[in-house]
Design a protein around this motif. Structure first.
Motif, mmCIF file in Angstrom:
data_model
loop_
_atom_site.group_PDB
_atom_site.id
_atom_site.type_symbol
_atom_site.label_atom_id
_atom_site.label_comp_id
_atom_site.label_asym_id
_atom_site.label_seq_id
_atom_site.Cartn_x
_atom_site.Cartn_y
_atom_site.Cartn_z
ATOM 1 N N MET A 153 30.179 5.470 -16.205
ATOM 2 C CA MET A 153 30.611 6.881 -16.319
ATOM 3 C C MET A 153 30.322 7.336 -14.633
ATOM 4 O O MET A 153 31.074 8.127 -14.155
ATOM 5 N N ASP B 245 29.426 6.353 -27.821
ATOM 6 C CA ASP B 245 29.590 6.954 -27.847
ATOM 7 C C ASP B 245 29.707 7.918 -26.680
ATOM 8 O O ASP B 245 30.000 9.137 -25.701
ATOM 9 N N GLY B 246 28.774 6.882 -25.660
ATOM 10 C CA GLY B 246 29.076 7.178 -24.049
ATOM 11 C C GLY B 246 27.379 6.652 -23.236
ATOM 12 O O GLY B 246 27.680 7.785 -22.406
ATOM 13 N N LEU C 83 32.490 12.307 -19.884
ATOM 14 C CA LEU C 83 32.137 12.673 -21.345
ATOM 15 C C LEU C 83 31.203 13.890 -21.363
ATOM 16 O O LEU C 83 31.310 13.968 -22.580
ATOM 17 N N TYR D 81 36.468 12.729 -27.047
ATOM 18 C CA TYR D 81 35.479 11.750 -26.466
ATOM 19 C C TYR D 81 33.849 12.132 -25.798
ATOM 20 O O TYR D 81 33.662 13.461 -25.655
ATOM 21 N N GLY D 82 33.082 11.059 -25.583
ATOM 22 C CA GLY D 82 31.926 11.643 -25.981
ATOM 23 C C GLY D 82 30.982 12.552 -26.920
ATOM 24 O O GLY D 82 31.281 12.329 -28.120
ATOM 25 N N ARG E 246 26.466 17.659 -25.596
ATOM 26 C CA ARG E 246 27.000 17.995 -24.838
ATOM 27 C C ARG E 246 26.738 19.471 -23.505
ATOM 28 O O ARG E 246 26.439 20.032 -24.022
ATOM 29 N N LEU F 288 36.631 3.775 -22.243
ATOM 30 C CA LEU F 288 37.451 4.056 -23.272
ATOM 31 C C LEU F 288 38.870 2.911 -23.397
ATOM 32 O O LEU F 288 39.374 3.999 -24.690
#
Length: 406
Positions: free
Chosen positions: A119, A147-148, A175, A323-324, A328, A369
């Motif tokens: 990442m 999910d990163g 992310l 995404y992610g 967050r 991704l």
């Protein structure tokens, strides 16, 4: 937070773009600047513009006080133990390159390992690639979860006794994931490695305590946290910085210069060759005053609330993929059906809405991704839920437009 007051402090927000009220959703790239910062820069250039450290005249003394006063503000802001541990740089990129060049190239050898993640921003990948090429060290990538996010179990499996450097971003600029830096630092130290942290995306949004994190180096930029462009900070533990050689040479960083050799000033000045970024440092000090007046905990809560609201509203749009992880910081990265992110950003711009589109200087992550590019809406203390509603309406218009085109 008094959002009306906060927005009043950012004059750039009070304008129209393409005949529409500006909705600025690109703060992860660079934040806007409050009046306090703009006025601090203007005051420096109008009233006491002078070089620092070298002169004994009044303007020089005032400039030095402003420059070094900003260093002390930053020390307190991230809870460093000493001003000697605060190095002014051009930004996060320069700070990370300083560690890679001055520490890693002189320390690592063949068989050693550097651990980063998929990442990372390019500024936390390319310097380590170059170190690996120069030293024979191996560059390893810590796997990501679906999910990163980062698994500490995977970290324990990846970071070994051969690992000498772990370098990971605190918050992903794509992310929005918040990485467990304190725990990762502990794992790194248990294996005899040092911990380097890219704090470009975390420092604007949350309270940073480098002593609590116990990281060895921490880098961040002023322009993402309401400060000027061209100013950044490298924090390093004193015992490590004292062993490192400067990466730039010239005026200001020297102690004595002889015909064949020279000696360096003490920390932090041995890393600040030439005329430093005086106005930038003063402006960053003003930005810190502003952020602390609002409160970092308040800013963090506000940004996360906006990210949650945006995720929920945007998820209502059919064909839009986010995404992610669910938890967050203040950004949402997404794609929409087969519409290229640049086209999404172009249509939104026609509505006065500024978002970022592209690979976000994270091409390895884009590959992970399985996309070539994404669009990103990022939020800060001056954004509102009404602006997110406008974003959602703009995305619906975008979808309708391209549905008619195709």
């Amino acid at each position: 937070m008094d959002i009306k007051y906060i927005r009043s402090q950012f004059p750039i927000l009070d304008q129209q773009v393409n005949g529409k009220k500006l909705v600025y959703l690109d703060s992860a790239a660079t934040s806007q600047k409050p009046l306090r910062v703009i006025e601090a820069l203007e005051k420096y250039y109008k009233e006491y513009n002078s070089n620092v450290h070298r002169g004994v005249h009044t303007l020089g003394t005032r400039a030095t006080d402003g420059y070094e006063g900003a260093r002390e503000k930053i020390r307190k802001f991230i809870n460093a133990s000493s001003m000697e541990e605060i190095i002014f740089t051009r930004g996060t990129t320069t700070a990370l390159n300083t560690v890679a060049t001055s520490y890693a190239r002189e320390t690592l050898k063949s068989g050693d390992e550097i651990v980063i993640t998929y990442m990372e921003h390019h500024s936390n990948i390319i310097p380590w690639q170059q170190v690996a090429k120069k030293t024979g060290a191996t560059l390893k990538y810590l796997p990501l979860q679906e999910d990163g996010s980062i698994s500490l179990e995977e970290a324990r499996n990846t970071i070994t006794s051969n690992t000498k450097i772990v370098s990971i971003m605190h918050v992903s600029n794509v992310l929005g994931v918040i990485n467990p830096i304190k725990e990762l630092t502990e794992i790194a130290h248990q294996n005899g490695a040092i911990m380097v942290v890219d704090g470009a995306q975390s420092t604007p949004h949350m309270k940073i305590d480098v002593q609590d994190l116990n990281c060895d180096f921490f880098a961040f930029s002023g322009h993402k946290m309401c400060g000027p462009t061209g100013i950044g900070v490298l924090y390093g533990k004193k015992q490590l910085l004292e062993k490192m050689e400067p990466v730039e040479f010239g005026g200001e960083m020297i102690d004595f210069v002889e015909l064949q050799d020279s000696t360096w000033k003490e920390l932090p000045w041995k890393f600040e060759a030439g005329t430093p970024i005086i106005a930038g440092a003063i402006g960053l000090g003003a930005a810190i005053d502003f952020l602390e007046e609002i409160g970092l905990d308040n800013i963090n809560a506000h940004d996360q609330k906006l990210a949650k609201y945006a995720s929920e509203r945007m998820a209502e749009i059919e064909g839009l993929k986010i995404y992610g992880p669910k938890e967050r910081t203040g950004l949402v990265t997404f794609t929409m059906d087969d519409v290229h992110p640049h086209d999404v950003a172009t249509v939104l711009d026609a509505e006065g809405i500024a978002v970022r589109a592209g690979h976000h200087c994270a091409q390895p992550l884009m590959k992970w991704l399985k996309v070539s590019a994404t669009a990103r809406a990022s939020f800060y203390l001056y954004n509102t839920e009404d602006e997110i509603d406008q974003l959602v309406n703009g995305l619906i218009k975008t979808k309708e437009y391209f549905s008619n085109v195709f």
